[in-house]
Enzyme design. Structure first.
Site, PDB file in Angstrom:
ATOM      1  CE1 TYR A  29      -6.894  16.009 -30.980  1.00 13.37           C
ATOM      2  CE2 TYR A  29      -7.902  14.121 -29.931  1.00 13.37           C
ATOM      3  CZ  TYR A  29      -7.922  15.522 -30.237  1.00 13.37           C
ATOM      4  OH  TYR A  29      -9.249  16.214 -30.130  1.00 13.37           O
ATOM      5  NE  ARG A  53     -11.412  19.986 -32.130  1.00 13.78           N
ATOM      6  CZ  ARG A  53     -10.773  19.162 -31.828  1.00 13.78           C
ATOM      7  NH1 ARG A  53     -10.278  19.094 -30.841  1.00 13.78           N
ATOM      8  NH2 ARG A  53     -10.217  18.217 -32.700  1.00 13.78           N
ATOM      9  CG  HIS A  99     -14.468  16.207 -32.044  1.00 20.33           C
ATOM     10  ND1 HIS A  99     -14.931  16.820 -33.293  1.00 20.33           N
ATOM     11  CD2 HIS A  99     -15.550  15.191 -31.820  1.00 20.33           C
ATOM     12  CE1 HIS A  99     -15.874  16.319 -33.512  1.00 20.33           C
ATOM     13  NE2 HIS A  99     -16.362  15.203 -32.944  1.00 20.33           N
TER      14      HIS A  99
END
Lengths: 324, 392
Positions: free
Chosen positions: B300, B287, B291
């Site tokens: 992260y 991705r 998100h």
């Protein structure tokens, strides 16, 4: 007409609809070879074969999820959860999926699944074979919740549930499975979902109940009659959608209401009925609305008799109401 | 801080350090046993190249490029407050488009929320996707779901929800039902790496194995479930190997290689149609974006990691492939992208000016018919807002 137990009526309803409609299939743990742990599906496997009577893996979430997928395709699945106490792994599938498919898809998809499950105590089942957790499901938009108390109603309501376009949680009062019997018509007939029944007419107090507690209420009403108290017993038969008219017109007549069920009292379905009576019929009330319910504890094995309201306890609430 | 809390914190730290180092994020993505047909420069292995018509190849490319552009523009709409939320699929376009293109038109798709490509390759319009994002009166969902919960009854794409993995048993049930009705239809369900931790992944895989259901499980392993890397979802070396436990075959493919996704799906579909049961496909992808519009991925993952994956971009690879096959050139490619952008911008405008569903619609579709309590609530709402109120 044939004399049938409530259990035999449940079986007969499934058999009748499976003969009428090839889209009707049954799935669950032990429903095939074993005929179900209570024998509710006995004979169906031999009659309809393994494709329509599916013995599944031991996985409630899978049973309801797979049934939902089958219903999305156009079948009419009847999923059995062996005991209502074991329905919780499927809670997400019922509450997040089954109940919301019609709504979230704007009505373009529907999943008319019937979830059959035995509920309530009376078989010395302890914490995990006795629960009455109907409140969770009655609280969920998109589900219908049905709970018959007689063989006639069980068959007619189960056939209505199978034919219904919405998902139905069908609660079977397990301690009545073999203890009540009556003449039941052969072949298909329906009892409408959403209609309560006056199980006994009376004029002093409305005793509102469902499932196995209806029998206890009828006995309590009989005992009360000997003391000159005329009790009207209402068998709700459907919890959602609730037949509010029958409840309100009874309470307007009697001026008193006692709600009897065996789920824990706090936050129970009885509380909803009590609130509706307070909202809609407070002017008719001559006494506080009372609830005689199970205890706010888990169901206990040895003291089940103290947990489930019995005739004496129901009577004491009737007396409290009429002597207020 | 009370003593016991300090101890608990320490214990947790020790535990996390002891169990897994979250910096080894891509550890699992060892590209072992991974089918790749089209490499990152557009070179392809002729002997493995699937037989796809030129017309379909061009439609697949258009669908993938549309997903990318649609996201770019929709994220902008979200930033401007014109839509409430967006969940992107950038970097993962080959997974939904490549797999759906390999199915028959009447096979059933059970999407999660990164598969607008599945709808587009089935001919759904960009306008219809925007109706969903804006939740207007033309939206199939009638404005009830958050953005990116796309479905279409007409395209056999089933209604998704937000809980993770719940659609997996549905796909299995649908596949069993089709088999039961003696139909040759099969079902394919999309889910991510995070979903493999959910109970319903197990439920669905297990039922499919036991009943030999004609279903394809397509796991888009994009490396992260929001912030958590795949190593925090499983200690298995691959996700594909989970199929072994359910008695079904699996394939690992390069999820950024549309030809590999297509050919693996084709094999799985053939097996399903022949009565050979389910297949798990693990598509390794990434991705590129956050998100969702509410996520900050810099918390992260490192930018270098994202840059590495940008080099493997599925759309660039397909573009290079089509150029090699002389199906497009730089000029027609540029024109196509321009055309897509125009379509997206005009569709967004149209959807934004479509009226919202009227207040009465809130109470519909809970059940087939209104119940008395819904009727009471409907009357109260109409009294407050007026009949037919659409928010204006």
């Amino acid at each position: 007409m044939t004399v049938r137990t409530l259990l035999q009526s449940v079986t007969d309803a499934m058999k009748t609809e499976m003969e009428n409609d090839e889209r009707v299939v049954v799935l669950g743990e032990d429903v095939g070879r074993d005929g179900g742990v209570f024998r509710a599906t006995e004979g169906l496997l031999d009659r309809f074969g393994v494709e329509r009577v599916m013995d599944t893996p031991l996985n409630e979430s899978g049973i309801i999820g797979v049934a939902t997928g089958m219903a999305l395709y156009g079948l009419r699945p009847i999923a059995e959860i062996q005991f209502m106490d074991f329905i919780y792994p499927a809670f997400d599938q019922i509450v997040s999926e089954l109940s919301k498919i019609r709504y979230r898809s704007g009505g373009t998809y529907t999943a008319p699944v019937v979830v059959r499950t035995p509920f309530g105590g009376g078989i010395k089942g302890g914490l995990y074979h006795s629960q009455s957790s109907e409140a969770y499901f009655a609280h969920t938009a998109g589900l219908k919740v049905v709970a018959p108390s007689t063989p006639y109603d069980a068959k007619g309501l189960l056939i209505s549930s199978i034919r219904d376009e919405d998902p139905v949680i069908f609660l079977e009062p397990k301690r009545l499975y073999r203890t009540v019997r009556e003449e039941v018509p052969d072949g298909a007939y329906t009892v409408p979902i959403g209609k309560a029944k006056i199980a006994r007419e009376g004029k002093d107090v409305s005793l509102i109940s469902y499932g196995a507690m209806v029998r206890t209420c009828l006995e309590a009403a009989e005992a009360a009659a000997k003391n000159g108290i005329s009790v009207e017993v209402i068998d709700l038969r459907t919890l959602s959608p609730l037949d509010i008219e029958t409840i309100i017109s009874s309470v307007q007549k009697t001026g008193r209401a006692v709600i009897a069920n065996e789920a824990p009292k706090f936050g129970s379905f009885a509380a909803e009925v009590a609130a509706l009576i307070a909202e809609k019929a407070i002017d008719s009330l001559g006494a506080p609305v009372l609830r005689v319910s199970g205890l706010d504890t888990p169901v206990t094995y040895i003291w089940e008799s103290a947990y489930i309201p019995d005739v004496q306890r129901v009577l004491s609430y009737i007396n409290r109401s009429v002597s207020y | 801080m009370p003593d016991c809390q300090v101890k608990r914190c320490l214990a947790f730290k020790l535990l996390t350090v002891g169990v897994v180092d979250l910096n080894e994020t891509m550890e699992m993505k060892k590209e072992t046993g991974m089918l790749q047909i089209l490499d990152i420069d557009g070179n392809y292995r002729k002997e493995l190249e699937p037989d796809i018509s030129e017309e379909l190849l061009l439609r697949m490319y258009r669908a993938m490029a549309t997903v990318r552009k649609f996201e770019e523009i929709s994220m902008g709409l979200q930033r401007q407050g014109r839509i409430g939320f967006y969940i992107g699929a950038a970097g993962q376009e080959a997974c939904s488009v490549g797999s759906t293109a390999a199915l028959h038109r009447d096979d059933w798709i059970f999407p999660a929320y990164r598969e607008p490509g599945a709808l587009l390759i089935r001919g759904e319009t960009v306008l219809q996707l925007f109706h969903q994002l804006f939740g207007d009166s033309m939206d199939y969902n009638r404005g009830r779901q958050m953005p990116n919960h796309f479905n279409s009854r007409e395209k056999n794409v089933v209604t998704p929800s937000s809980p993770i993995a719940t659609q997996i048993p549905h796909a299995v049930g649908m596949a069993i039902a089709a088999k039961h009705m003696k139909k040759k239809q099969i079902a394919l369900t999309f889910f991510g790496d995070g979903a493999t931790s959910e109970n319903d992944f197990h439920s669905g895989m297990n039922f499919a194995g036991v009943f030999r259901a004609p279903v394809i499980f397509l796991c888009q392993n994009n490396g992260y479930a929001i912030s958590l890397p795949t190593v925090r979802q499983t200690a298995s070396e691959t996700l594909a190997q989970k199929a072994d436990a359910y008695g079904m075959p699996s394939e690992r493919v390069d999820g950024n290689d549309v030809l590999a996704v297509y050919s693996a799906t084709m094999r799985a579909a053939e097996r399903a149609r022949k009565g050979q049961g389910p297949t798990l496909i693990e598509a390794l992808t990434y991705r590129i974006g956050p998100h969702s519009s509410s996520d900050d991925p810099t918390k992260y993952r490192k930018n270098e990691e994202v840059d590495e994956w940008r080099k493997k971009d599925p759309i660039k690879r397909m573009s290079a492939y089509l150029k090699r096959k002389r199906l497009i050139d730089d000029e027609s490619d540029r024109k196509l992208i321009e055309d897509i952008e125009n379509e997206i911008r005009s569709s967004a405008k149209k959807a934004e000016s479509t009226p919202k569903p009227a207040i009465e619609s809130v109470f519909e579709n809970v059940y087939l018919e209104l119940t008395w309590n819904l009727r009471e609530e409907l009357d109260e709402a109409v009294q407050r807002y007026g009949p037919g109120y659409t928010g204006k």
